[in-house]
Motif scaffolding. Structure first.
Motif, mmCIF file in Angstrom:
data_model
loop_
_atom_site.group_PDB
_atom_site.id
_atom_site.type_symbol
_atom_site.label_atom_id
_atom_site.label_comp_id
_atom_site.label_asym_id
_atom_site.label_seq_id
_atom_site.Cartn_x
_atom_site.Cartn_y
_atom_site.Cartn_z
ATOM 1 N N THR A 36 18.912 -27.508 -1.530
ATOM 2 C CA THR A 36 17.725 -26.653 -1.442
ATOM 3 C C THR A 36 17.339 -26.420 0.011
ATOM 4 O O THR A 36 16.991 -25.305 0.424
ATOM 5 C CB THR A 36 16.553 -27.277 -2.202
ATOM 6 N N ARG A 42 20.529 -31.994 -5.045
ATOM 7 C CA ARG A 42 19.683 -30.830 -5.280
ATOM 8 C C ARG A 42 18.786 -30.560 -4.084
ATOM 9 O O ARG A 42 18.683 -29.434 -3.593
ATOM 10 C CB ARG A 42 18.833 -31.033 -6.538
ATOM 11 N N GLU A 43 18.125 -31.619 -3.602
ATOM 12 C CA GLU A 43 17.234 -31.443 -2.461
ATOM 13 C C GLU A 43 18.016 -31.088 -1.203
ATOM 14 O O GLU A 43 17.594 -30.230 -0.411
ATOM 15 C CB GLU A 43 16.416 -32.715 -2.231
ATOM 16 N N GLU A 80 10.663 -27.718 5.726
ATOM 17 C CA GLU A 80 11.630 -27.533 4.649
ATOM 18 C C GLU A 80 11.565 -26.126 4.060
ATOM 19 O O GLU A 80 12.021 -25.891 2.936
ATOM 20 C CB GLU A 80 11.465 -28.594 3.553
#
Length: 484
Positions: free
Chosen positions: A27, A23-24, A168
């Motif tokens: 993302t 998921r990260e 990020e």
């Protein structure tokens, strides 16, 4: 004393969650994949348009573009390491150091633009030395001149995007690059073919459109940074600091090896393209088209590689190499899935991809332009090589990103030097000079080169040496103070 319980192997579901999970990784990485995909689309469309305008222009665009990028690549490699500093400072909860890290990248970019302006005049002698067919040399020199003269915009854009990616915040990077592509593609069409009232400039128009797109992305990044409350309040971006010797030294310590590595990688591919050009126009054109199609594979994976750098850099700032290792493994699996899918298309549907580059009948043709049928026949074979080494390339690209995020750029540089000279350039030169192997010989060397890099980077990462590298100054553990 009881033994520690064994950790159960991770499943797909468990890999999805937590720091460094799928998921990260998605993302952070998916917007970067789209962002790099927009760059792929620009380059691909550029070459499709040129291929439909003149075979000589498509033959000239790839060697000239790669040679220009050879010089830009060194500076871009250094500038991209701003993201490593930003990610590690963010992970260590030191936002006040993020602004100075960005500013050193800006000062470096301005100096790089001045150097590139001087290098822009080297195109003529370089392509005369390469010994390419005479009808493409002038086109190569002109294309190189425009791209290199305006290359400072690309360096500055790399620096500014590294600020967002290091934090990020990859969605703004994606949106800005999509906006640049949205401008570049119609400019390409108008300036290459002389549409919508624009002059018909051919390959000159393609270069001008690329520079205009880079300048536009710079303006958008600057506007976003100046409008960001976090950039002004926490990162002190609005103040115009003098060059910070200590921070600049940190950037150059990890950035110079990364820049040299980037330079060597592009140099190897440039040398490969120039040497294959000696085999003839069919071989040169087929190789250039195969490289253009290959960009559909590896540029999105470079987006995942940047995500690996960011997550590894943040984890190192947090002093959590275990999370860095987990993130790298998960990003590698995503990369291999992408490479497998695209490589399958290259094997099953090579013809429709190659047909995109067929010159439109009746448009500009120069004496000596080969028949497209011959180029297409060679291109089908070369796309099989691309499919073969795509999976291997995915391993190389992801582990490179992870090592870069940890600051292990010197090893990457030395490995690239040894492989580019010993596995690619010298063997290809020998094959071309002796007339051995035809077009297959150089492409087998290219496959071996990518395999050597993948093996070296994978073994280095698995050795764990990167865990002990310190990029930023030592600070109290991040858990000792809260990260707002």
């Amino acid at each position: 004393m009881s033994a520690a319980p064994e950790t159960a192997p991770e499943t797909w579901a468990s890999r999805w969650q937590g720091p460094g999970g799928y998921r990260e990784a998605l993302t952070v990485g998916a917007p970067l994949m789209v962002s790099m995909g927009s760059m792929t689309l620009m380059q691909f469309t550029d070459r499709v348009f040129l291929g439909r305008h003149s075979v000589a222009e498509i033959a000239a665009s790839v060697p000239a573009g790669i040679t220009s990028f050879l010089f830009l690549g060194f500076f871009m490699g250094v500038a991209s390491c701003v993201s490593v500093l930003v990610a590690q400072y963010a992970g260590a909860c030191r936002p006040e150091r993020v602004g100075p890290a960005l500013w050193q990248g800006v000062w470096f970019s301005l100096a790089a633009a001045a150097v590139l302006a001087g290098l822009a005049f080297l195109g003529g002698p370089l392509f005369a030395w390469a010994g390419h067919p005479e009808q493409v040399r002038a086109l190569e020199a002109d294309y190189f001149f425009i791209l290199t003269l305006g290359g400072g915009f690309m360096i500055l854009s790399t620096t500014l995007s590294s600020y967002f990616s290091g934090l990020e915040k990859t969605v703004p990077v994606m949106l800005v690059n999509l906006a640049g592509a949205a401008l570049n593609i119609p400019l390409d069409y108008a300036l290459i073919f002389g549409k919508w009232g624009a002059p018909e400039l051919g390959i000159h128009g393609a270069a001008l459109a690329t520079v205009a797109g880079s300048a536009f992305t710079c303006l958008l990044f600057i506007a976003l940074i100046l409008r960001s409350p976090e950039a002004r309040a926490r990162h002190k971006i609005a103040a115009l600091p003098r060059p910070d010797r200590e921070m600049l030294a940190r950037l150059l310590r990890i950035g110079l090896p990364a820049g040299v590595q980037f330079f060597l990688d592009i140099l190897a591919l440039t040398g490969f393209s120039l040497l294959v050009g000696r085999l003839g126009m069919v071989e040169l054109s087929a190789t250039n088209i195969a490289f253009s199609i290959n960009s559909l594979t590896y540029l999105p994976v470079i987006g995942l590689s940047i995500a690996a750098s960011i997550l590894v850099g943040r984890s190192q700032g947090q002093k959590r190499p275990d999370i860095a290792q987990r993130a790298t493994g998960n990003i590698l699996r995503l990369s291999l899935a992408w490479m497998w899918a695209v490589g399958l298309i290259f094997v099953l549907l090579p013809g429709p991809l190659l047909d995109l580059f067929e010159t439109t009948p009746g448009l500009a043709q120069l004496p000596g332009d080969p028949a497209f049928a011959d180029i297409r026949e060679a291109g089908v074979v070369l796309l099989r090589y691309v499919a073969l080494y795509s999976l291997i390339d995915g391993v190389s690209i992801v582990y490179f990103g992870a090592l870069k995020g940890a600051g292990d750029t010197r090893f990457v540089m030395l490995t690239m030097l040894a492989a580019s000279v010993g596995v690619l350039i010298l063997p290809v030169w020998l094959l071309v000079e002796t007339g051995t192997g035809g077009l297959h010989g150089p492409w087998l060397c290219l496959t071996a080169y990518i395999a050597a890099l993948a093996l070296s980077f994978a073994l280095r990462f698995r050795s764990g040496t990167w865990r002990r590298i310190q990029v930023i100054e030592d600070t109290p553990r991040a858990k000792d103070r809260a990260c707002p």
